[in-house]
Design a protein around this motif. Sequence first.
Motif, PDB file in Angstrom:
ATOM      1  N   LEU A  62       0.815  -1.214   0.000  1.00 54.01           N
ATOM      2  CA  LEU A  62       0.000   0.000   0.000  1.00 54.01           C
ATOM      3  C   LEU A  62       0.851   1.268   0.000  1.00 54.01           C
ATOM      4  O   LEU A  62       0.333   2.369   0.170  1.00 54.01           O
ATOM      5  CB  LEU A  62      -0.927   0.000   1.221  1.00 54.01           C
ATOM      6  CG  LEU A  62      -1.905  -1.183   1.323  1.00 54.01           C
ATOM      7  CD1 LEU A  62      -2.688  -1.118   2.618  1.00 54.01           C
ATOM      8  CD2 LEU A  62      -2.843  -1.213   0.134  1.00 54.01           C
ATOM      9  N   LEU A  65      -0.222   4.400  -2.022  1.00 59.83           N
ATOM     10  CA  LEU A  65      -1.301   5.233  -1.479  1.00 59.83           C
ATOM     11  C   LEU A  65      -0.757   6.253  -0.481  1.00 59.83           C
ATOM     12  O   LEU A  65      -1.289   7.363  -0.359  1.00 59.83           O
ATOM     13  CB  LEU A  65      -2.360   4.357  -0.795  1.00 59.83           C
ATOM     14  CG  LEU A  65      -3.207   3.446  -1.688  1.00 59.83           C
ATOM     15  CD1 LEU A  65      -4.151   2.604  -0.835  1.00 59.83           C
ATOM     16  CD2 LEU A  65      -3.986   4.255  -2.699  1.00 59.83           C
ATOM     17  N   GLN A 113      -2.584  10.097  -1.162  1.00 56.34           N
ATOM     18  CA  GLN A 113      -4.001   9.737  -1.228  1.00 56.34           C
ATOM     19  C   GLN A 113      -4.556   9.420   0.158  1.00 56.34           C
ATOM     20  O   GLN A 113      -5.706   9.723   0.462  1.00 56.34           O
ATOM     21  CB  GLN A 113      -4.198   8.534  -2.160  1.00 56.34           C
ATOM     22  CG  GLN A 113      -3.825   8.805  -3.609  1.00 56.34           C
ATOM     23  CD  GLN A 113      -4.032   7.576  -4.472  1.00 56.34           C
ATOM     24  OE1 GLN A 113      -5.141   7.078  -4.606  1.00 56.34           O
ATOM     25  NE2 GLN A 113      -2.956   7.080  -5.072  1.00 56.34           N
ATOM     26  N   ILE A 136     -11.456   5.893   4.513  1.00 62.03           N
ATOM     27  CA  ILE A 136     -10.942   4.725   3.797  1.00 62.03           C
ATOM     28  C   ILE A 136     -11.869   3.540   3.979  1.00 62.03           C
ATOM     29  O   ILE A 136     -12.630   3.472   4.942  1.00 62.03           O
ATOM     30  CB  ILE A 136      -9.520   4.346   4.283  1.00 62.03           C
ATOM     31  CG1 ILE A 136      -9.538   3.987   5.783  1.00 62.03           C
ATOM     32  CG2 ILE A 136      -8.529   5.440   3.993  1.00 62.03           C
ATOM     33  CD1 ILE A 136      -8.220   3.448   6.297  1.00 62.03           C
ATOM     34  N   LYS A 137     -11.804   2.617   3.027  1.00 60.26           N
ATOM     35  CA  LYS A 137     -12.558   1.372   3.122  1.00 60.26           C
ATOM     36  C   LYS A 137     -11.569   0.212   3.146  1.00 60.26           C
ATOM     37  O   LYS A 137     -10.760   0.064   2.224  1.00 60.26           O
ATOM     38  CB  LYS A 137     -13.515   1.210   1.944  1.00 60.26           C
ATOM     39  CG  LYS A 137     -14.414  -0.024   2.081  1.00 60.26           C
ATOM     40  CD  LYS A 137     -15.488  -0.047   1.003  1.00 60.26           C
ATOM     41  CE  LYS A 137     -16.436  -1.226   1.213  1.00 60.26           C
ATOM     42  NZ  LYS A 137     -17.519  -1.256   0.198  1.00 60.26           N
ATOM     43  N   GLU A 178      -5.263  -4.582   1.960  1.00 55.99           N
ATOM     44  CA  GLU A 178      -5.859  -3.927   0.795  1.00 55.99           C
ATOM     45  C   GLU A 178      -6.905  -2.929   1.269  1.00 55.99           C
ATOM     46  O   GLU A 178      -7.697  -3.237   2.172  1.00 55.99           O
ATOM     47  CB  GLU A 178      -6.501  -4.962  -0.131  1.00 55.99           C
ATOM     48  CG  GLU A 178      -7.079  -4.362  -1.406  1.00 55.99           C
ATOM     49  CD  GLU A 178      -7.700  -5.410  -2.322  1.00 55.99           C
ATOM     50  OE1 GLU A 178      -8.276  -5.018  -3.350  1.00 55.99           O
ATOM     51  OE2 GLU A 178      -7.621  -6.605  -1.998  1.00 55.99           O
ATOM     52  N   MET A 179      -6.910  -1.737   0.676  1.00 50.79           N
ATOM     53  CA  MET A 179      -7.910  -0.726   1.010  1.00 50.79           C
ATOM     54  C   MET A 179      -7.987   0.278  -0.133  1.00 50.79           C
ATOM     55  O   MET A 179      -7.129   0.299  -1.012  1.00 50.79           O
ATOM     56  CB  MET A 179      -7.546  -0.009   2.317  1.00 50.79           C
ATOM     57  CG  MET A 179      -6.324   0.882   2.231  1.00 50.79           C
ATOM     58  SD  MET A 179      -5.981   1.705   3.805  1.00 50.79           S
ATOM     59  CE  MET A 179      -4.527   2.667   3.362  1.00 50.79           C
ATOM     60  N   TRP A 180      -9.057   1.113  -0.118  1.00 48.17           N
ATOM     61  CA  TRP A 180      -9.123   2.207  -1.059  1.00 48.17           C
ATOM     62  C   TRP A 180      -9.680   3.432  -0.361  1.00 48.17           C
ATOM     63  O   TRP A 180     -10.355   3.322   0.666  1.00 48.17           O
ATOM     64  CB  TRP A 180      -9.907   1.856  -2.314  1.00 48.17           C
ATOM     65  CG  TRP A 180     -11.330   1.394  -2.138  1.00 48.17           C
ATOM     66  CD1 TRP A 180     -11.745   0.107  -1.985  1.00 48.17           C
ATOM     67  CD2 TRP A 180     -12.520   2.198  -2.119  1.00 48.17           C
ATOM     68  NE1 TRP A 180     -13.104   0.051  -1.868  1.00 48.17           N
ATOM     69  CE2 TRP A 180     -13.620   1.323  -1.952  1.00 48.17           C
ATOM     70  CE3 TRP A 180     -12.771   3.562  -2.233  1.00 48.17           C
ATOM     71  CZ2 TRP A 180     -14.928   1.766  -1.890  1.00 48.17           C
ATOM     72  CZ3 TRP A 180     -14.091   4.004  -2.161  1.00 48.17           C
ATOM     73  CH2 TRP A 180     -15.146   3.112  -2.005  1.00 48.17           C
ATOM     74  N   VAL A 181      -9.362   4.596  -0.908  1.00 56.19           N
ATOM     75  CA  VAL A 181      -9.737   5.863  -0.291  1.00 56.19           C
ATOM     76  C   VAL A 181     -11.112   6.271  -0.818  1.00 56.19           C
ATOM     77  O   VAL A 181     -11.309   6.451  -2.025  1.00 56.19           O
ATOM     78  CB  VAL A 181      -8.696   6.960  -0.589  1.00 56.19           C
ATOM     79  CG1 VAL A 181      -9.108   8.269   0.063  1.00 56.19           C
ATOM     80  CG2 VAL A 181      -7.322   6.523  -0.099  1.00 56.19           C
ATOM     81  N   SER A 208     -15.451  -6.299   4.302  1.00 52.27           N
ATOM     82  CA  SER A 208     -15.200  -4.875   4.144  1.00 52.27           C
ATOM     83  C   SER A 208     -15.541  -4.111   5.405  1.00 52.27           C
ATOM     84  O   SER A 208     -16.427  -4.465   6.152  1.00 52.27           O
ATOM     85  CB  SER A 208     -16.039  -4.331   2.980  1.00 52.27           C
ATOM     86  OG  SER A 208     -15.647  -4.953   1.776  1.00 52.27           O
ATOM     87  N   THR A 262     -15.425   0.261   6.801  1.00 51.67           N
ATOM     88  CA  THR A 262     -15.118   1.649   6.477  1.00 51.67           C
ATOM     89  C   THR A 262     -14.648   2.371   7.720  1.00 51.67           C
ATOM     90  O   THR A 262     -15.255   2.277   8.769  1.00 51.67           O
ATOM     91  CB  THR A 262     -16.368   2.352   5.913  1.00 51.67           C
ATOM     92  OG1 THR A 262     -16.820   1.610   4.780  1.00 51.67           O
ATOM     93  CG2 THR A 262     -16.045   3.778   5.506  1.00 51.67           C
TER      94      THR A 262
END
Length: 273
Positions: free
Chosen positions: A21, A24, A29, A36-37, A56-59, A86, A88
């Motif tokens: 990661l 990121l 980011q 974040i999720k 693993e994650m995404w903004v 998942s 958040t």
Amino acid sequence: RWILLVSDDVNFMSAVAMSQLNSLMTTGQVCEGCLIKLIQYSSENVANRQIILVQEMWVASGPMDTIGQPVEVGSLSSTTSTSSSSSTSSLQSKPSSSSSSSSLSRPQPTQPTQPTQTTQTQTPTPPSLQPTIKRGSGVGVTCTAIRALNQYTNRWFIKARVTSRSALKQFTSRDGKPGSLFNVDLLDADGGELRGVFFHEAAVKWSQLLELNKVYIFPKSSSMKVANRKFCGPTIDYECIWDTGADIMEVDDDSTIQKIRYSFVPLAQLATT
């Protein structure tokens, strides 16, 4: 790795973002206050305190105001199992008496002293005393992805290809005792990489058995530590030490495991990679 402080507006707790990661973090980011999720992560008990290891994650959004009045999660005495569901969370500043404290920091790894090494001239072993390795199909063995491993995982097996191996070396320890060293670099089907290390009798044994480009199933090692960047590439997170009695099994070649993994970066990033 990066240390984060995550909150769901009720509680906050520490989290560690794994090396995959890094992009990121370095591109900004992930910043203080962003939403974040978590896609893939595990919850582990360290020193009687629960932490999240994020794989693993995404903004979901940029910086936001503090949500709620979160309090720190209490100490827990039991270890929870790995989860891939998942969740958040938002990044929060951890309460501190220092106004300069940050919820996003990168720990500075210590650089252990590496013993002076020289190549050892190995005396041929009589055929009757040659060590042997177990061979099998590996059917029924549940293997863990290398990227999912951490120092707190209890039981695991990995299936990996030997992509690099060193010569058998000998060294003299600080107290004057002689020793042997042998290491291999391992790559699995998911592209995860690991350094395998063997000392003394184990180094002599496994240097004769582990062959370049062959595939093996490795059991949990006797010791696992964060890789020393001075001696390992940037894609290797951990070093595992196996002993003489390790139940390593050679299996048939697996075409899903590459023989070499490339990691391309822009020329401008070479100075920081």
